[in-house]
Design an enzyme around this catalytic site. Structure first.
Site, short mmCIF file in Angstrom:
data_model
loop_
_atom_site.label_atom_id
_atom_site.label_comp_id
_atom_site.label_asym_id
_atom_site.label_seq_id
_atom_site.Cartn_x
_atom_site.Cartn_y
_atom_site.Cartn_z
N ASP A 1 5.88 5.64 23.49
CA ASP A 1 4.55 6.26 23.45
C ASP A 1 3.46 5.31 23.93
OD1 ASP A 1 4.27 4.47 21.33
OD2 ASP A 1 4.11 6.03 19.78
N HIS B 1 2.65 2.40 19.79
CA HIS B 1 3.18 1.78 18.59
C HIS B 1 4.20 0.69 18.91
CE1 HIS B 1 1.89 5.84 17.04
NE2 HIS B 1 1.22 4.99 16.28
N SER C 1 -1.80 2.86 12.02
CA SER C 1 -0.37 3.15 12.10
C SER C 1 0.52 1.94 12.41
CB SER C 1 -0.11 4.24 13.14
OG SER C 1 -0.63 3.89 14.39
#
Length: 245
Positions: free
Chosen positions: A214, A217, A14
């Site tokens: 979070d 990321h 990601s």
């Protein structure tokens, strides 16, 4: 722009696909100046067509999640001034969020799709030369001792297999050392990444770059910094002129 494209494969999970600016399952749409579109920067779409690149680069590739800003456009914009005036830079997005290294082993769907897209990109739209793989992956392997222990062997095998299957034995592989993940095994993964001693493997360390709320990321700002770091690493080792970096 008659010059053949200089092609860079963007792969991993990601943080390569890009989650910069993504919050509450929405992308804020903010594109930094460093990530601006340019007619000389192209993207290889999911349907295998070359088109002018713009963020999110992985919008039709990593479709299970919301994509935002990744390092690809900042990398391309930083590198382009180092190339000839006629240069065309082609980006081939292949990253899929939440994937472990074993999901990228030869014979897997993700691996075979990455190799297929890289080959197609070099053949279509006037052709081009694959210059490097940019790889940012490993967070998913920080969750178990077994995965962390096996990471070094798995990443080295991946590099060898990609080079063999693309018939490019010296293909540069620029790997990002992870900045987030399960605290139990993140250092084991980073140790494996930073300890690779294969030829034409470069390491760029993301540790210390700002993270989204979070804590997993990279922020948009961090992705811009990472893109510049990737461009500088490539230029320093593979270009004779690095003006602008």
């Amino acid at each position: 722009m008659s010059e053949q494209k200089q092609i860079f494969v963007l792969s991993g999970q990601s943080n390569m696909a890009g989650r910069g600016g993504v919050r509450h399952h929405r992308w804020d749409g903010v594109v930094p100046t460093e990530c601006r579109p340019n007619p000389s920067i192209l993207r290889f779409s999911a349907r295998c067509h070359w088109e002018e690149a713009h963020d999110p680069l992985h919008r039709d590739i990593d479709t299970a999640k919301i994509c935002g800003v990744g390092p690809g456009m900042a990398f391309a914009n930083a590198l382009l001034p180092c190339l000839s005036d006629e240069a065309v830079l082609g980006l081939v997005p292949c990253a899929i969020g939440g994937t472990a290294i074993k999901e990228w082993e030869r014979g897997s769907r993700l691996y075979e799709e990455m190799v297929r897209r890289a080959r197609k990109a070099a053949e279509l739209g006037g052709g081009g030369e694959i210059k490097a793989v940019l790889w940012y992956q490993g967070e998913s392997d920080t969750t178990s001792h077994g995965a962390a222990e096996a990471y070094a062997a798995n990443i080295e095998k991946l590099i060898r297999d990609v080079r063999l299957d693309l018939s490019l034995p010296s293909l540069p592989f620029i790997q990002v050392a992870i900045a987030s993940g399960d605290k139990h095994y993140i250092e084991k993964i980073r140790e494996a990444q930073l300890g690779i001693s294969m030829p034409d493997v470069l390491n760029v360390d993301a540790m210390g770059l700002p993270l989204n709320e979070d804590n997993l990321h990279l922020t948009t700002e961090a992705q811009v910094l990472l893109g510049n770091m990737l461009a500088e690493a490539y230029a320093e080792h593979y270009l004779t002129t690095i003006d602008g970096l």
